[in-house]
Write an enzyme that holds these catalytic residues in place. Structure first.
Site, PDB file in Angstrom:
ATOM      1  N   LYS A   1      29.919  17.444  29.217  1.00 56.24           N
ATOM      2  CA  LYS A   1      30.171  16.231  28.442  1.00 56.24           C
ATOM      3  C   LYS A   1      31.373  15.496  29.031  1.00 56.24           C
ATOM      4  O   LYS A   1      32.398  16.114  29.335  1.00 56.24           O
ATOM      5  CB  LYS A   1      30.431  16.619  26.984  1.00 56.24           C
ATOM      6  CG  LYS A   1      30.582  15.456  26.019  1.00 56.24           C
ATOM      7  CD  LYS A   1      30.757  15.996  24.599  1.00 56.24           C
ATOM      8  CE  LYS A   1      30.920  14.869  23.592  1.00 56.24           C
ATOM      9  NZ  LYS A   1      31.082  15.410  22.210  1.00 56.24           N
TER      10      LYS A   1
ATOM     11  N   SER B   1      28.192  13.106  19.304  1.00 52.04           N
ATOM     12  CA  SER B   1      28.604  12.419  20.515  1.00 52.04           C
ATOM     13  C   SER B   1      28.186  13.122  21.790  1.00 52.04           C
ATOM     14  O   SER B   1      28.382  12.593  22.888  1.00 52.04           O
ATOM     15  CB  SER B   1      30.121  12.240  20.507  1.00 52.04           C
ATOM     16  OG  SER B   1      30.776  13.502  20.450  1.00 52.04           O
TER      17      SER B   1
ATOM     18  N   SER C   1      28.408  16.881  16.404  1.00 57.80           N
ATOM     19  CA  SER C   1      28.213  16.321  17.741  1.00 57.80           C
ATOM     20  C   SER C   1      27.557  17.256  18.744  1.00 57.80           C
ATOM     21  O   SER C   1      27.179  16.827  19.825  1.00 57.80           O
ATOM     22  CB  SER C   1      29.554  15.832  18.314  1.00 57.80           C
ATOM     23  OG  SER C   1      30.004  14.710  17.601  1.00 57.80           O
TER      24      SER C   1
END
Length: 506
Positions: free
Chosen positions: A99, A174, A198
């Site tokens: 990420k 996210s 997330s």
């Protein structure tokens, strides 16, 4: 490889649980199996890495999930891995993704914020360092929402990420770029973070496994933004993977203090192999009591409860009244623990005026997404009502104690991953404006600090992934992972998307 921009393309749906004629088994195997085959000489790291890079080149223009590639570095690392194949590193020579909010040496770390678009990491985050030390080879970094605080992975640096099962739909946020890559088959696993769902929400929308560890189990050092000290146990770092057998070895690698993250404390982990499904008590919670759940998700969760009961577990359908206040509990507990205003994060350390920034959006010169502006503008509302905040914080603490008591050492809970399968792009923002906080299903469990595994349950009649959250009391991560492995064995787990068939047919 240059990253693609978000596109609102469509794809044909596969029927529920349809078997796709995928031609490359390297794109289907778990990371654990790939590493074992590399060590045994059945394949090479170079072959595995190249297969994933080649496939990524085909699907990323549709997904816009991998936003910066390190393909050449990955190829070099694969060659070095093959030259030292005698190693017992658990993920020796296996590709992965990271990420973008985590520091990965030489790669961008903007967290989707325009002011940080030129920031490059000069070191590895703790979790990244641990994965690389275990032999994993990052192929690049993946998309997020702006500052990792919204459920659409869309920002002004990289654009929007699209769902591999239907690009018209959201991937969640996210960690949406990570989950889209794993769900598409482009990497066997990825690294995500979770402060309101997330990891679990994107894993659900993209049909894969995701684990939110017990609060304080895995350090978050090296990610941006990082929570303030009092909220560090709400922000968790964990794996997203296409096969359940990777969950536990990845968690074992990531767990443990690093002497920097003050919220991270030692836990004595159990072992999923010792879990007897027949000995579990299961709390089947069909909904929160405030956000209705779609019929297909309700049916899927009921099927899980039935399977566990047939395996000998004691299943009880329960309703817990405080859970209907999930959004208010999460938002107030999080805001009480965080000192740094979101508007200051928007300015990368210098406060901005969110309403001014929102006006810039509507005049055609945006510096932030609409949702970031709204978050910045509304955070002061909670602070203006301290008595209300204290009431919900106290309710949250009472709920945490109740869940701990109900679960005990042998209990797990089943809880919806969201109110419905992956919605179309922009619909989450519209529902937010209508005060429909669907993501409270995942967010509440962050401030409860419980370990939770998102488990894929096949596809609905529109070809979109179904799933369920499996939670347990603090430190009992092994129970939720054991249930995930059981359900994968019974129901099949990840179903490759039609996008995979199309890309491999080229």
């Amino acid at each position: 490889m240059s990253p693609g921009r978000g596109r609102n393309t469509s794809s044909a749906h596969a029927g529920p649980n349809r078997e796709l004629p995928v031609r490359d088994p390297l794109l289907l195997a778990s990371a654990t199996r790939l590493a074992a085959n590399i060590r045994a000489g059945h394949t090479t790291s170079a072959s595995v890495v190249e297969a994933h890079l080649r496939y990524l080149d085909r699907v990323n223009p549709t997904l816009n999930a991998m936003v910066a590639s390190r393909a050449e570095h990955a190829r070099e690392e694969a060659v070095r891995a093959d030259a030292s194949a005698a190693t017992d590193a658990p993920f020796h020579g296996v590709p992965c993704s990271i990420k973008e909010c985590f520091a990965l040496t030489g790669m961008p770390q903007s967290a989707g914020l325009l002011r940080r678009r030129d920031v490059r990491a000069t070191t590895d985050a703790t979790a990244v360092s641990r994965l690389r030390a275990a032999g994993a080879i990052p192929l690049g970094v993946s998309n997020t929402s702006e500052l990792c605080m919204w459920m659409e992975s869309d920002n002004l640096v990289y654009g929007r990420t699209n769902n591999p099962y239907d690009p018209r739909c959201t991937v969640g946020g996210s960690s949406g770029g990570e989950a889209a890559l794993v769900g598409a088959g482009a990497v066997p696993f990825g690294l995500g973070s979770d402060i309101g769902g997330s990891i679990r929400m994107p894993a659900f929308f993209n049909g894969v496994f995701g684990h939110k560890p017990t609060g304080g189990l895995v350090p978050g050092t090296g990610q941006h933004p990082i929570a303030d000290p009092a909220a560090l146990r709400f922000l968790t770092t964990g794996p997203i993977c296409r096969r359940a057998e990777d969950l536990w070895p990845l968690l074992q690698l990531l767990a443990g203090p690093d002497h920097h993250d003050v919220g991270c404390i030692p836990w004595q982990l159990g072992d999923p192999r010792t879990v007897d499904i027949a000995g579990l008590r299961v709390l089947h919670i069909p909904d929160s009591g405030s956000q209705p759940v779609s019929a297909d998700l309700r049916a899927a969760q009921l099927k899980v409860a039935t399977l566990l009961q047939e395996a000998g577990a004691t299943v009880e359908e329960v309703r817990i009244p405080a859970m209907k206040h999930g959004f208010d509990i999460w938002s107030n507990m999080l805001q009480e623990a965080n000192v740094t205003p979101f508007a200051t994060l928007m300015g990368d350390g210098e406060p901005v005026e969110p309403l001014v920034e929102l006006l810039r959006v509507f005049t055609g010169s945006p510096r932030h997404t609409v949702m970031a502006c709204l978050l910045g503008a509304t955070e002061s509302i909670t602070k203006a009502m301290p008595r209300r905040q204290r009431a919900f914080v106290e309710l949250g603490r009472q709920l945490r104690a109740e869940l701990e008591d109900r679960l005990g050492d042998d209990g797990v809970l089943l809880y919806p991953s969201f109110s419905r399968p992956a919605p179309r792009h922009r619909l989450p923002l519209l529902r937010q404006l209508m005060l429909r906080f669907d993501y409270a299903y995942t967010a509440l469990l962050n401030v409860m600090e419980l370990p939770v595994t998102q488990v894929p349950l096949g596809l609905n009649d529109r070809g979109l992934p179904l799933g369920v959250q499996v939670g347990a009391r603090h430190g009992n991560d092994h129970l939720t992972v054991a249930v995930a492995q059981f359900l994968e064995d019974r129901l099949g787990g990840w179903v490759p998307p039609p996008l995979m068939e199309t890309a491999l047919a080229r």
